[in-house]
Design a protein around this motif. Sequence first.
Motif, mmCIF file in Angstrom:
data_model
loop_
_atom_site.group_PDB
_atom_site.id
_atom_site.type_symbol
_atom_site.label_atom_id
_atom_site.label_comp_id
_atom_site.label_asym_id
_atom_site.label_seq_id
_atom_site.Cartn_x
_atom_site.Cartn_y
_atom_site.Cartn_z
ATOM 1 N N GLU A 79 10.042 -11.304 2.399
ATOM 2 C CA GLU A 79 8.539 -11.427 3.619
ATOM 3 C C GLU A 79 7.760 -10.388 3.810
ATOM 4 N N LEU A 80 8.405 -9.595 4.090
ATOM 5 C CA LEU A 80 7.980 -8.277 5.383
ATOM 6 C C LEU A 80 7.179 -7.450 3.520
ATOM 7 N N PHE A 81 7.553 -7.275 2.579
ATOM 8 C CA PHE A 81 6.373 -6.862 1.829
ATOM 9 C C PHE A 81 4.887 -8.292 1.505
ATOM 10 N N GLU A 82 5.254 -8.379 1.850
ATOM 11 C CA GLU A 82 3.542 -10.109 1.735
ATOM 12 C C GLU A 82 3.451 -9.643 2.975
ATOM 13 N N LEU A 83 3.723 -10.008 4.287
ATOM 14 C CA LEU A 83 2.984 -9.452 5.156
ATOM 15 C C LEU A 83 2.368 -7.968 4.984
ATOM 16 N N LEU A 84 3.058 -7.097 4.997
ATOM 17 C CA LEU A 84 2.143 -5.814 4.830
ATOM 18 C C LEU A 84 1.135 -5.805 3.643
ATOM 19 N N MET A 85 1.360 -6.105 2.644
ATOM 20 C CA MET A 85 0.233 -6.500 1.450
ATOM 21 C C MET A 85 -0.922 -6.965 1.618
ATOM 22 N N GLU A 86 -0.652 -8.177 2.638
ATOM 23 C CA GLU A 86 -2.046 -8.759 3.409
ATOM 24 C C GLU A 86 -2.488 -7.783 4.903
ATOM 25 N N HIS A 87 -1.918 -7.375 5.580
ATOM 26 C CA HIS A 87 -2.279 -6.015 6.055
ATOM 27 C C HIS A 87 -2.749 -4.888 5.789
ATOM 28 N N LEU A 98 2.986 2.246 -0.546
ATOM 29 C CA LEU A 98 3.243 2.356 0.982
ATOM 30 C C LEU A 98 3.958 0.543 1.010
ATOM 31 N N SER A 99 3.629 -0.508 1.232
ATOM 32 C CA SER A 99 4.137 -1.722 1.615
ATOM 33 C C SER A 99 5.611 -2.216 0.533
ATOM 34 N N ALA A 100 5.476 -1.493 -0.361
ATOM 35 C CA ALA A 100 6.990 -1.438 -1.090
ATOM 36 C C ALA A 100 7.975 -0.628 -0.297
ATOM 37 N N VAL A 101 7.470 0.517 0.227
ATOM 38 C CA VAL A 101 7.951 1.818 0.531
ATOM 39 C C VAL A 101 8.728 1.360 1.778
ATOM 40 N N ILE A 102 7.710 0.996 2.272
ATOM 41 C CA ILE A 102 8.009 1.089 4.276
ATOM 42 C C ILE A 102 8.677 -0.746 3.790
ATOM 43 N N ALA A 103 8.752 -1.294 3.224
ATOM 44 C CA ALA A 103 9.846 -3.157 3.391
ATOM 45 C C ALA A 103 11.090 -2.839 2.444
ATOM 46 N N THR A 104 11.325 -2.004 1.554
ATOM 47 C CA THR A 104 12.672 -1.507 1.257
ATOM 48 C C THR A 104 13.184 -0.544 2.267
ATOM 49 N N ALA A 105 12.666 0.024 2.857
ATOM 50 C CA ALA A 105 13.643 1.055 3.928
ATOM 51 C C ALA A 105 13.762 0.349 4.785
ATOM 52 N N ALA A 106 13.021 -0.819 5.425
ATOM 53 C CA ALA A 106 13.045 -1.681 6.280
ATOM 54 C C ALA A 106 14.989 -2.677 6.055
ATOM 55 N N ARG A 131 -3.415 3.154 7.560
ATOM 56 C CA ARG A 131 -2.739 2.080 6.029
ATOM 57 C C ARG A 131 -2.669 0.537 6.448
ATOM 58 N N PHE A 132 -2.226 0.055 8.104
ATOM 59 C CA PHE A 132 -1.788 -1.267 7.893
ATOM 60 C C PHE A 132 -2.174 -1.496 9.515
ATOM 61 N N PRO A 133 -3.868 -1.669 9.771
ATOM 62 C CA PRO A 133 -4.988 -1.336 10.978
ATOM 63 C C PRO A 133 -4.311 -2.877 11.999
ATOM 64 N N THR A 134 -4.445 -3.980 11.127
ATOM 65 C CA THR A 134 -4.812 -4.915 12.108
ATOM 66 C C THR A 134 -3.095 -5.353 11.998
ATOM 67 N N ILE A 135 -2.027 -5.177 11.534
ATOM 68 C CA ILE A 135 -0.621 -5.722 11.937
ATOM 69 C C ILE A 135 -0.339 -4.405 13.086
ATOM 70 N N TRP A 145 9.249 -0.550 15.370
ATOM 71 C CA TRP A 145 8.436 -1.011 14.583
ATOM 72 C C TRP A 145 9.044 -1.961 13.857
ATOM 73 N N LYS A 146 10.587 -1.975 13.627
ATOM 74 C CA LYS A 146 11.396 -2.641 12.398
ATOM 75 C C LYS A 146 11.103 -4.312 13.437
ATOM 76 N N LYS A 147 11.442 -3.169 14.990
ATOM 77 C CA LYS A 147 11.647 -4.971 16.118
ATOM 78 C C LYS A 147 10.800 -5.535 15.405
ATOM 79 N N PHE A 148 9.596 -5.321 16.145
ATOM 80 C CA PHE A 148 8.022 -5.437 15.419
ATOM 81 C C PHE A 148 8.267 -6.280 14.213
ATOM 82 N N PHE A 149 8.404 -5.843 13.404
ATOM 83 C CA PHE A 149 7.920 -6.739 11.652
ATOM 84 C C PHE A 149 8.845 -7.783 12.254
ATOM 85 N N TYR A 150 10.092 -7.628 12.430
ATOM 86 C CA TYR A 150 11.108 -9.189 12.458
ATOM 87 C C TYR A 150 10.160 -10.539 12.987
#
Length: 181
Positions: A79-87, A98-106, A131-135, A145-150
């Motif tokens: 879900e987070l990987f998809e969210l990041l890729m959308e943004h 970057l989306s994959a690295v961030i979602a993996t670490a999260a 790289r993800f300005p809209t989100i 950030w982690k709390k925000f993404f959740y």
Amino acid sequence: MNAPELLLIDPIPQSGMPMDALDLLVIRCGLAASQRVGARPLVRGLGPEAFAAMCAACVPGEALENGAAERPVFDEFEELFELLMEHAAPLDQTGIWLSAVIATAAQRDNHLWQDMGLPSRRELSSILRQRFPTIAALNTGDMKWKKFFYRQLCQRAGVPICKSPNCTDCVDHSVCFGPEL
């Protein structure tokens, strides 16, 4: 989604935007952090070709094996990987990596910048704004950030009460769960 293989992304053509020093720092730190904790795979969501291309671009000369998970994982990676890729802006190879690295670490237990092996929260905030300005723009209260993404994932799912990420062992529990400014 129970079939992680459906998420495996192979390279797409670059948009012409070169990787800058911050892109490289974030990806290299994410790879190093995954190695340090013995994660398998090192970066989730990337097929073998995409992982090899990322390593060739970001850590040339390093012979890294991504590996595979030993058992199914039930977490919010997809879900987070998809969210990041959308943004991602642009959604090019680097944006996918970057989306994959961030979602993996999260999916780990500390602050996201720590789980990514970054020197401070500043680098994480910078890459998200770049790289993800809209989100990133939606985080108007400077929430962790982690709390925000959740919270974003819960809003997408229509869940009114949102469970936070696994924070029970975090030394900064009182900071994250105090009032957000």
